[in-house]
Design an enzyme around this catalytic site. Structure first.
Site, PDB file in Angstrom:
ATOM      1  N   ASP A   1      -2.762   2.352  -6.239  1.00 28.63           N
ATOM      2  CA  ASP A   1      -1.740   2.446  -5.183  1.00 28.63           C
ATOM      3  C   ASP A   1      -1.691   1.248  -4.249  1.00 28.63           C
ATOM      4  OD1 ASP A   1      -4.122   2.830  -3.895  1.00 28.63           O
ATOM      5  OD2 ASP A   1      -3.460   4.523  -2.698  1.00 28.63           O
ATOM      6  N   GLU A   2      -2.295   0.135  -4.624  1.00 34.36           N
ATOM      7  CA  GLU A   2      -2.178  -1.035  -3.755  1.00 34.36           C
ATOM      8  C   GLU A   2      -2.329  -2.325  -4.535  1.00 34.36           C
ATOM      9  OE1 GLU A   2      -5.732  -2.345  -1.349  1.00 34.36           O
ATOM     10  OE2 GLU A   2      -6.065  -0.204  -1.439  1.00 34.36           O
TER      11      GLU A   2
ATOM     12  N   ASP B   1       0.857  -1.177   0.000  1.00 29.50           N
ATOM     13  CA  ASP B   1       0.000   0.000   0.000  1.00 29.50           C
ATOM     14  C   ASP B   1       0.898   1.234   0.000  1.00 29.50           C
ATOM     15  OD1 ASP B   1      -3.176   0.438   1.616  1.00 29.50           O
ATOM     16  OD2 ASP B   1      -2.032   1.896   0.464  1.00 29.50           O
TER      17      ASP B   1
END
Length: 355
Positions: free
Chosen positions: A104-105, A9
Site C-alpha cells: 500500500d505504499e 500511501d
DNA sequence: TCTGGGGTCCTAGGACCC
DNA sequence: TCTGGGGTCCTAGGACCC
C-alpha cells in the site's frame, strides 16, 4: 538540480478495500486483523474505528473493548493484492519510475514530471484524483527533495492528504515532529533517544558529533541525524530485487507443550514454504526454524545442505532437524513456530553446490 | 491490553582459506 | 614455541518496516 521525490500511501488500505467491496460498511468502524477472541492484532482500522482509539498492531481483543460494535474482518490478502495492482497500474501509466515498498505504499521519482513545488502540487493533485476515479481508493501523497521528507509529508495530513515541502524547507518541516515519526527510529532507538532527553526530530538534527556519538554510537546514528536534517541520498529504485527469504509462521491459540505437535506444525509450515518456493522457481540452501516462547523471547536454529533443494521431503527433514536442535536448547511450551528458507537460488541451479 | 505475519538489513563471532 | 592478517561464508540475534 534538486530531486523531486513523492511518496504514495493508501489510506487505511485493507479497511478501504473491504468498504469498497461492501458499501454497507461505509462510515462504520471496520477493523481488519486477527481474531478478537484469540491472540490476533489489528492490521488496519477504518477512520471511523480510529476515532475509538483503535490502531494498527493493537491486540484485537483490546480493539473490541474500545468499540464493541466494530466490524471485525480477517485479512483477505488476495483481494488486497488485486486492488493494489490496480492502483499501481494506474500510477505506473503516469509516472515511469516508481519503487513499490509494500502493498500500500511506494515512492515516485518525479524528475521528469515537475521542477518546482507548485508544479509538484498540481501534478500530484491530478494523480490523486485519477487514482480515486479509476480505483475507488483514496491515497495520501507527500513530496520533497528526498524519501524521508516525502514519507513524513504523506503522513502529515491523512487521509486524502497532499503535502509538498519546498526545497530548502526540509529541516523546519521536520523539526517539530516527534522522533518516532522518523523512519528508522523504532521502539528501541526511540527509547534511547528519549532517555537522553530528545523529543523531536529537530532535537536529533541539532546534535553535534560528540553528543551524537554519546547518544547513538552506531554507524546508523549519523545516517539518522542526516535524515533528521532532511538529508537522505537514497534513490528511488525502480528495479525490484528477488526475495531473500520465504517463510511462514503461526502463533498458537494456546501455548503448545507437546514436541510431537510442534513437529507436525513444522512439517505443515515447511510444506507451505516449499509450495511458495517452487512457485517462485527457486530452491533453498538453508531452512530456519523460529520459536517464540511464552516470555516472548525468540530462538532460531538453522539446518543447511550443500545442494540447494526445492524437494518437499528434504525441506521437511531439515526443518525437523532444526526444530530438534532448538528444542534441545530450550524445551516447550512454545507460543509461536515459524519455518523459513534462505540462501535461495534459481531452479536452474538446483542440485548444484551452493557454496 | 498482552502483544500477527510477512519481510529486510545489520552485526558479531567462529570456521575456513590463503 | 608461539604465533600473521585479510577475506569470505555461515549462524544467531536484533532492530526495524508494513
Amino acid at each position: 538540480m534538486p530531486r523531486v521525490v513523492a511518496h504514495l500511501d493508501l489510506d487505511a488500505f485493507f479497511a478501504a478495500v473491504e468498504v469498497l467491496e461492501d458499501p454497507s460498511l461505509e462510515g462504520r468502524p471496520v477493523v481488519v486483523g486477527g481474531d478478537p477472541d484469540g491472540r490476533g492484532v489489528v492490521s488496519t482500522a477504518s477512520y471511523a474505528a480510529r476515532r475509538f482509539g483503535i490502531h494498527s498492531a493493537m491486540p484485537a481483543a483490546e480493539a473490541r473493548r474500545r468499540c464493541p460494535g466494530a466490524i471485525f474482518l480477517p485479512p483477505d490478502m488476495d483481494r488486497y493484492r488485486h486492488h493494489s495492482r490496480a492502483v499501481w497500474d494506474v500510477v505506473r501509466g503516469i509516472v515511469p519510475v516508481i519503487e513499490q515498498v509494500g502493498i500500500d505504499e511506494g515512492y515516485l521519482d518525479l524528475y521528469r514530471q515537475v521542477w518546482t513545488a507548485g508544479g509538484a502540487h498540481r501534478f500530484l493533485a491530478r494523480l490523486q484524483a485519477t487514482v480515486r476515479r479509476e480505483t475507488g481508493l483514496d491515497a495520501s501523497f507527500g513530496c520533497g527533495s528526498c524519501k524521508t521528507v516525502a514519507k513524513i509529508a504523506s503522513d502529515a495530513d491523512k487521509p486524502r492528504g497532499l503535502v509538498v515541502v519546498p526545497a530548502g524547507k526540509e529541516a523546519p518541516f521536520l523539526a517539530s515532529r516527534p522522533l518516532r515519526a522518523l523512519p528508522g527510529i523504532g521502539p528501541v532507538t526511540g527509547e534511547r533517544l528519549s532517555q537522553a532527553g530528545l523529543v523531536t526530530i529537530g532535537d536529533l538534527a541539532a546534535l553535534d558529533d560528540a553528543l551524537l556519538l554519546a547518544v547513538l554510537p552506531t554507524d546508523h546514528g549519523r545516517e539518522l541525524r542526516d535524515r533528521a536534517r532532511g538529508l537522505d541520498p537514497r534513490e528511488v529504485n525502480a528495479r525490484s530485487s528477488p526475495a531473500v527469504s520465504i517463510g511462514h509462521e503461526r502463533t498458537f491459540p494456546h501455548d503448545v507443550d507437546d514436541p510431537s505437535v510442534l513437529a507436525e506444525h513444522a512439517d505443515r509450515l515447511a510444506a507451505l514454504v516449499t509450495d511458495r518456493l517452487r512457485r517462485d522457481g527457486r530452491g533453498a540452501g538453508t531452512v530456519t526454524v523460529k520459536l517464540r516462547y511464552p516470555d516472548f523471547t525468540i530462538r532460531s536454529r538453522a539446518a543447511s545442505t550443500d545442494l540447494a533443494t526445492d524437494d518437499e521431503a528434504e525441506i521437511i527433514r531439515l526443518a525437523g532437524l532444526a526444530l530438534r536442535r532448538a528444542l534441545a536448547d530450550r524445551p516447550p511450551p512454545v507460543r509461536l513456530l515459524g519455518v523459513s528458507v534462505t540462501r535461495l537460488v534459481p531452479s536452474a541451479q538446483l542440485r548444484l553446490p551452493t557454496r
